[in-house]
Design an enzyme around this catalytic site. Sequence first.
Site, PDB file in Angstrom:
ATOM      1  N   GLY A   1      -0.291  -5.322   0.983  1.00  0.00           N
ATOM      2  CA  GLY A   1      -1.572  -5.253   0.302  1.00  0.00           C
ATOM      3  C   GLY A   1      -1.557  -5.922  -1.053  1.00  0.00           C
TER       4      GLY A   1
ATOM      5  CB  ALA B   1      -0.915  -0.004   1.221  1.00  0.00           C
TER       6      ALA B   1
ATOM      7  CD  GLU C   1      -3.475  -7.559   3.410  1.00  0.00           C
ATOM      8  OE1 GLU C   1      -4.107  -7.816   4.449  1.00  0.00           O
ATOM      9  OE2 GLU C   1      -3.049  -6.415   3.116  1.00  0.00           O
TER      10      GLU C   1
ATOM     11  CD  GLU D   1       1.065  -6.152   5.759  1.00  0.00           C
ATOM     12  OE1 GLU D   1       0.319  -6.058   4.775  1.00  0.00           O
ATOM     13  OE2 GLU D   1       1.789  -7.168   5.965  1.00  0.00           O
TER      14      GLU D   1
END
Length: 259
Positions: free
Chosen positions: A112, A66, A115, A135
Site C-alpha cells: 500500500g 498496510a 500504491e 502482496e
Amino acid sequence: MAYQNLISELKENILYVTINREKALNALNKDTLAELADVIAYADKTDEVRGVILTGAGEKAFVAGADIKEFSDYNGKQGEDLAKIGQNQVFNAIENSPKPFIAAINGFALGGGLELAMACHMRIVADHAKLGLPEVTLGLIPGYGGTQRLTQLVGKGKAIEMITTASMITAPAAEKIGLVNYVVPQPDLISKAEEILNLIKQRAPLAVSAAIKAVIAAVNNNNGYATEIEAFGKCFETADFKEGVSAFVEKRKPNFSGK
C-alpha cells in the site's frame, strides 16, 4: 490541523504531510487512511494550497504497507469494501486532486505504500530506498490500484514481473523503468520536491489543475482528447489567461490570481 497519525503543515503554499507512525514503519491502518482522506479534501478545497509533499517519518520507511492485522480475518465482501473505500477516499482522491501531489519516498515503499506513492502525480525517491508490491506473498494482490497504476507507469511486462515475483527494486532501478521521477540523496529529498513545486507555483493555478485532469484522463482511458479540448476552452475564460497573455506581450512576469 491536528491528527494522531499525520503531521500536516502549510508553509509558503505547500502542504507538507508526513505519515507519522515510524515505529510501525508508517503502515497504513484505518485511522491513518481516514486522516489522509481528510487532509486530501482539505488540500483540494483550500486555495492557499498550491501543492502537496507526502512523505513518511524517519529514514527507514515511506510506508511499508498496510496494517495486515486489521484485515487478517476478512471475508471476500469485506476485502472488496476495504479496497473500494480506500481507493475512492484516498488513492483515487490523490490522483484526481486538482493540486499536484509529490511523493517524497524516504525509505521502503511496499504494498500500500508504493500504491500511495503511485497515486501521487510525481515521485522522488531517496537513493537508499527500495520499492515493491509483495502482496502475493500473503495470498493477495494489490488492492489500492497497484495493478493499474504500476502498469501505466512501467508497462505490462515489468508490472507483471514485479507483482508476481513480489521482488523489491532499488531506487536507481525504479528510475530506470520510469516508476519514479528522480533519485536523490536522502538529505535532498524534500528540497527536490520543493524545487518542483516552487516552479509550479509560478504558473497559472487553474491551468495547472486543468493539465493534471487532462493527463489523468489519458492514462485512465477516460476520453483524454475530449477532456483536453474542454479544459483548453475553459482556460480562455479565466483571468489568468488574460494576465498570461498581457505579461507575455509586455515582457514581464505574470501575476496569476487563480481566477
